[in-house]
Design an enzyme around this catalytic site. Structure first.
Site, PDB file in Angstrom:
ATOM      1  N   HIS A  24       0.838  -1.207   0.000  1.00  0.00           N
ATOM      2  CA  HIS A  24       0.000   0.000   0.000  1.00  0.00           C
ATOM      3  C   HIS A  24       0.871   1.254   0.000  1.00  0.00           C
ATOM      4  O   HIS A  24       0.612   2.207  -0.737  1.00  0.00           O
ATOM      5  CB  HIS A  24      -0.871   0.060   1.263  1.00  0.00           C
ATOM      6  CG  HIS A  24      -1.948  -0.976   1.363  1.00  0.00           C
ATOM      7  ND1 HIS A  24      -2.088  -1.798   2.451  1.00  0.00           N
ATOM      8  CD2 HIS A  24      -2.950  -1.312   0.514  1.00  0.00           C
ATOM      9  CE1 HIS A  24      -3.133  -2.587   2.280  1.00  0.00           C
ATOM     10  NE2 HIS A  24      -3.674  -2.327   1.109  1.00  0.00           N
ATOM     11  N   LYS A  48     -15.579  -7.133   5.314  1.00  0.00           N
ATOM     12  CA  LYS A  48     -14.875  -8.160   6.085  1.00  0.00           C
ATOM     13  C   LYS A  48     -14.872  -7.756   7.558  1.00  0.00           C
ATOM     14  O   LYS A  48     -15.100  -6.615   7.896  1.00  0.00           O
ATOM     15  CB  LYS A  48     -13.427  -8.258   5.607  1.00  0.00           C
ATOM     16  CG  LYS A  48     -13.277  -8.104   4.124  1.00  0.00           C
ATOM     17  CD  LYS A  48     -11.950  -7.472   3.745  1.00  0.00           C
ATOM     18  CE  LYS A  48     -12.001  -7.017   2.302  1.00  0.00           C
ATOM     19  NZ  LYS A  48     -10.820  -6.311   1.867  1.00  0.00           N
ATOM     20  N   ARG A  99      -2.361  -6.184  -8.288  1.00  0.00           N
ATOM     21  CA  ARG A  99      -1.368  -7.235  -8.079  1.00  0.00           C
ATOM     22  C   ARG A  99      -1.502  -8.223  -9.227  1.00  0.00           C
ATOM     23  O   ARG A  99      -1.791  -7.821 -10.341  1.00  0.00           O
ATOM     24  CB  ARG A  99      -1.583  -7.889  -6.711  1.00  0.00           C
ATOM     25  CG  ARG A  99      -1.113  -7.001  -5.579  1.00  0.00           C
ATOM     26  CD  ARG A  99      -1.629  -7.424  -4.240  1.00  0.00           C
ATOM     27  NE  ARG A  99      -3.059  -7.206  -4.155  1.00  0.00           N
ATOM     28  CZ  ARG A  99      -3.757  -7.201  -3.033  1.00  0.00           C
ATOM     29  NH1 ARG A  99      -3.159  -7.413  -1.894  1.00  0.00           N
ATOM     30  NH2 ARG A  99      -5.054  -6.987  -3.042  1.00  0.00           N
ATOM     31  N   SER A 137      -2.808  -7.808   2.762  1.00  0.00           N
ATOM     32  CA  SER A 137      -3.128  -7.658   4.190  1.00  0.00           C
ATOM     33  C   SER A 137      -3.624  -8.970   4.783  1.00  0.00           C
ATOM     34  O   SER A 137      -3.276  -9.331   5.912  1.00  0.00           O
ATOM     35  CB  SER A 137      -4.208  -6.592   4.385  1.00  0.00           C
ATOM     36  OG  SER A 137      -3.784  -5.359   3.909  1.00  0.00           O
TER      37      SER A 137
END
Ligand code: ADP
Length: 175
Positions: A24, A48, A99, A137
């Site tokens: 990040h 989440k 990604r 993460s």
């Protein structure tokens, strides 16, 4: 980028940042060079179940950004439709990190739907440094929960917080 005739170009970088990683941070550093002002939007209502609550994530991202010494970056919480948050912020650009292929489908759908919601806002995808691209993460949290060293993936201060949270909640496994 802005001269006296040009409007300031504002970008937003939204995310959960649970926790903020070196991936990040690299996207923030790269993104801050592309716009006059970069607003990091820390979602206050993640789907989440986060390891860190909103206030903790906001404080963590603010601290990490301050340590990076980027004068054109600010951090705010948001709980709204992304294009509405962009409009409120005066942003014309949404920054997202990309990604490997795993991110592509979700990001592709989100960018396409946001385009339909507001065609004046462009989604721009950035790639982190090759060495930081695999960092996620979710995996950082899993590694910490199983007693692994997350030092290569987050700052020392974030490592300390994640390890402390894992110790508090007793989720460490030694196998
Ligand atoms: P979300 O909860 O929306 O997935 P995250 O906080 O995990 O948000 O990530 C915010 C943005 O940062 C997303 O665009 C994500 O793809 C990107 N990102 C996260 N980690 C990396 C990384 N290692 N390299 C590049 N982009 C990344």
């Amino acid at each position: 980028m802005a001269d006296s005739n040009q409007k300031e170009r504002v970008g937003i970088y939204p995310g959960t940042f649970d926790p903020i990683t070196l991936g990040h941070a690299d996207i923030i550093r790269r993104g801050s060079k592309l716009v006059d002002r970069l607003v990091i939007g820390v979602t206050t209502n993640p789907s989440k179940n986060p390891m860190f609550d909103t206030d903790e994530r906001l404080a963590m991202v603010k601290r990490e950004v301050a340590a990076m010494g980027l004068s054109n970056v600010e951090v705010v919480g948001f709980n709204a439709l992304l294009v509405k948050f962009a409009n409120k912020t005066g942003a014309s650009v949404i920054l997202r990190g990309l990604r490997a292929v795993a991110d592509f489908e979700y990001e592709y759908q989100m960018a396409g739907m946001n385009q339909q919601l507001d065609d004046d806002i462009e989604t721009v995808f950035l790639m982190a440094d090759v060495s930081l691209q695999p960092i996620a993460s979710k995996l950082v949290k899993e590694i910490a929960m199983f007693g692994g060293d997350i030092g290569p993936f987050v700052s020392p201060a974030v490592k300390h917080q994640v390890d402390a949270r894992v110790a508090e909640t007793g989720q460490r496994g030694d196998y």
